[in-house]
Design a protein around this motif. Structure first.
Motif, PDB file in Angstrom:
ATOM      1  N   GLY A 103      -4.718  -0.868   5.723  1.00 26.85           N
ATOM      2  CA  GLY A 103      -3.361  -0.330   5.732  1.00 26.85           C
ATOM      3  C   GLY A 103      -3.314   1.130   6.122  1.00 26.85           C
ATOM      4  N   SER A 104      -4.337   1.873   5.702  1.00 26.49           N
ATOM      5  CA  SER A 104      -4.423   3.277   6.093  1.00 26.49           C
ATOM      6  C   SER A 104      -4.682   3.410   7.592  1.00 26.49           C
ATOM      7  N   ALA A 105      -5.610   2.575   8.094  1.00 22.46           N
ATOM      8  CA  ALA A 105      -5.972   2.645   9.512  1.00 22.46           C
ATOM      9  C   ALA A 105      -4.826   2.192  10.410  1.00 22.46           C
ATOM     10  N   ALA A 116       4.000  -0.179   8.544  1.00 24.69           N
ATOM     11  CA  ALA A 116       2.764   0.440   9.037  1.00 24.69           C
ATOM     12  C   ALA A 116       2.721   1.913   8.643  1.00 24.69           C
ATOM     13  N   GLY A 117       3.854   2.570   8.741  1.00 30.74           N
ATOM     14  CA  GLY A 117       3.922   3.985   8.394  1.00 30.74           C
ATOM     15  C   GLY A 117       3.736   4.245   6.912  1.00 30.74           C
ATOM     16  N   LEU A 118       4.388   3.445   6.075  1.00 29.73           N
ATOM     17  CA  LEU A 118       4.295   3.650   4.626  1.00 29.73           C
ATOM     18  C   LEU A 118       2.879   3.450   4.103  1.00 29.73           C
ATOM     19  N   SER A 119       2.186   2.405   4.587  1.00 28.82           N
ATOM     20  CA  SER A 119       0.822   2.160   4.113  1.00 28.82           C
ATOM     21  C   SER A 119      -0.093   3.327   4.482  1.00 28.82           C
ATOM     22  N   SER A 120       0.154   3.931   5.648  1.00 25.08           N
ATOM     23  CA  SER A 120      -0.647   5.093   6.058  1.00 25.08           C
ATOM     24  C   SER A 120      -0.251   6.338   5.275  1.00 25.08           C
ATOM     25  N   LEU A 121       1.044   6.559   5.078  1.00 26.18           N
ATOM     26  CA  LEU A 121       1.504   7.755   4.362  1.00 26.18           C
ATOM     27  C   LEU A 121       0.998   7.759   2.918  1.00 26.18           C
ATOM     28  N   ILE A 122       0.990   6.593   2.290  1.00 27.44           N
ATOM     29  CA  ILE A 122       0.478   6.493   0.921  1.00 27.44           C
ATOM     30  C   ILE A 122      -0.983   6.921   0.876  1.00 27.44           C
TER      31      ILE A 122
END
Length: 508
Positions: free
Chosen positions: A19-21, A329-335
């Motif tokens: 999710g981060s990637a 996609a953005g939220l999983s990376s922002l977290i």
């Protein structure tokens, strides 16, 4: 007994790492990069870069976090007290990125709502810049806050900080177990629908058609390494932090291969979906595909709304699914980005997670208001370019050189990973990190500095995007320098003794 927070399951960690990637860049950056660098032939240097830089670096960062059981600054401090600043440098790069990344997710929330009645109209470019962002000031000027951007931005931070307040297992892991499967299902629907459109085959041919002569160009290989590097969340403290929450008996190399190939698989899926849609747009407009290819913000918020306008049926639903995919996609990376400084602050100052989220996340949220102003896009553009080019890539180069060449830790890390992993590391891993990755990243950084400094002193070429010297200095170079200088200053503060001693027991 270990007091440190842990992932509830192996799948939870992998989903969080994936999710981060998987972020906005997978959807709007990779397709254009691949197309412009040899099409189908680009996958040769791309795969080589994944196997000689991406996965080796993932394994190294997973090993650092797992071995030293701390945030990036604490892990580097334990590795060698002189290298703590590298961990803080990565954390502060992540902090800067979080401030503007949240705003782009806010745009995607707005556009998911706009999709239902196609509020952007026929002039999608004019709508984005004039009507929605209200870009009516000069670069360097803020103007007033834009309510249409501010409200979704507040929603983004409410979700992100709410997840972080819940902790690693109940917050981050639970969120990713929802976000990532949903994202994959949504994007599969988008891709399948795009493939049924007239002109889709034309788009896919343009995307996959190999230009083998291109791979003889060194810039294509640099582009491949750059894409792998930026898309895997390497070198800005995320993977070190996430792996520090792994149980002691965790397969490091297997997890790295799964995360790396999952990220690349989604990038390929995104390329198919995007180019099928671009092929449809080209056929509707009666122009070649190369005339409609775009990347970045322009692809997501200008070109895709144009494509959605031309859809034969249910265009509002297609638009909603596409922009909802960007949100997830953005939220999983922002977290994941925000977790780096939450963990670092909590451990350095010995404060509770709740206070660290409130202070770190709250500060990032307040700063992000700058990007919700009428001049916010200019600040976002300059900060994004300089922090990515002279932050993330530079941190990665310094990190791998210090670990491989100066501290000579590769043998130690190899032994640690091999003791708990099914896939054993050998010469390939040490050669990749000891020679290939430093050489490629070193060349990338040398070339970037040369080009950008040349622009600074060449009145004919001008600065990045033609911005004024003062704006580039404070909105670009200063932002990149801040992460490094502030990282070094953080070393002056002593570690909270109690937190450090408790964690120190877990290192051996």
């Amino acid at each position: 007994m270990e007091n440190r927070a842990q992932w509830g399951t192996r799948a939870g960690f992998i989903l969080a790492a994936v999710g981060s990637a998987i972020g906005l860049g997978n959807i709007w950056r990779f397709p254009a990069v691949a197309y412009e660098n040899g099409g189908g032939a680009f996958f040769i240097p791309y795969l080589f870069a994944l196997l000689t830089a991406g996965i080796p670096l993932l394994i190294m960062e997973f090993t650092i976090g797992h071995k030293y059981r701390g945030s990036a600054p604490l892990s580097f401090f334990r590795m060698s007290r002189k290298t703590e600043w590298i961990g803080w440098w990565g954390v502060l790069v992540a902090f800067v990125i979080s401030t503007y990344y949240a705003v782009i997710i806010g745009w995607a929330i707005s556009y998911s709502v706009f999709s239902f009645n196609l509020s952007w109209g026929d002039d999608t470019e004019g709508f984005l810049f004039s009507d929605y962002l209200q870009l009516s000031v000069n670069p360097g000027e803020t103007g007033s806050l834009v309510p249409g951007v501010l409200i979704p931005l507040l929603i983004v931070w409410a979700i992100t900080l709410g997840v972080l307040f819940k902790g690693v297992k109940k917050g981050i892991e639970t969120a990713n177990k929802i976000f990532i499967p949903t994202l994959v299902v949504l994007f599969m629907i988008i891709v399948i629908r795009a493939l049924t459109l007239p002109g889709a085959a034309q788009g896919l041919q343009a995307f996959f058609e190999p230009n083998f002569s291109a791979i003889m160009d060194s810039s294509v290989w640099v582009a491949a390494y750059g894409q792998i590097f930026f898309s895997l969340s390497i070198a800005f403290a995320i993977m070190i932090t996430y792996s520090s929450y792994l149980p002691k008996k965790s397969d490091i190399t297997n997890n790295a291969f799964i995360a790396g190939f999952s990220n690349s698989g989604f990038e390929l899926l995104a390329g198919i979906g995007v180019f099928a849609a671009l092929g449809f747009m080209a056929s509707q407009s009666g122009v070649p595909v190369n005339e409609v290819v775009s990347g970045g913000v322009g692809l997501a918020f200008v070109v895709f709304p144009q494509i959605i306008n031309e859809f034969p049926a249910l265009n509002g639903l297609f638009g909603f699914l596409f922009f909802l995919s960007l949100v997830l996609a953005g939220l999983s990376s922002l977290i994941s980005i925000s977790e780096t400084y939450v963990a670092g602050i909590s451990e350095k100052f010995g404060i509770s997670r709740t206070k660290a989220v409130a202070f770190g996340g709250g500060t990032a949220a307040v700063i992000s208001l700058l990007f919700a102003t009428q001049g916010g896009l200019f600040f976002l553009d300059a900060a994004d370019y300089f922090i990515n080019q002279f932050g993330v890539a530079f941190v990665g180069l310094v990190e791998v050189v210090v670990i491989a060449w100066f501290l000579r830790k590769l043998n130690d890390f190899q032994s640690h990973a091999n003791a708990i992993s099914d896939i054993r590391l050998g010469t390939w891993w040490k050669v990749s990190l000891g020679f290939i990755t430093p050489i490629v990243l070193g060349y990338m950084m040398f070339d970037l500095f040369k080009k950008n400094l040349a622009k600074e002193f060449d009145t004919d070429t001008g600065n990045y995007e033609g911005y004024a010297d003062g704006f580039i200095l404070f909105g670009g170079w200063f932002v990149a320098a801040f992460a490094l200088i502030a990282g070094m200053l953080m070393m002056l503060k002593r570690w909270n003794a109690k937190a450090f001693e408790e964690e120190k027991k877990e290192v051996s």
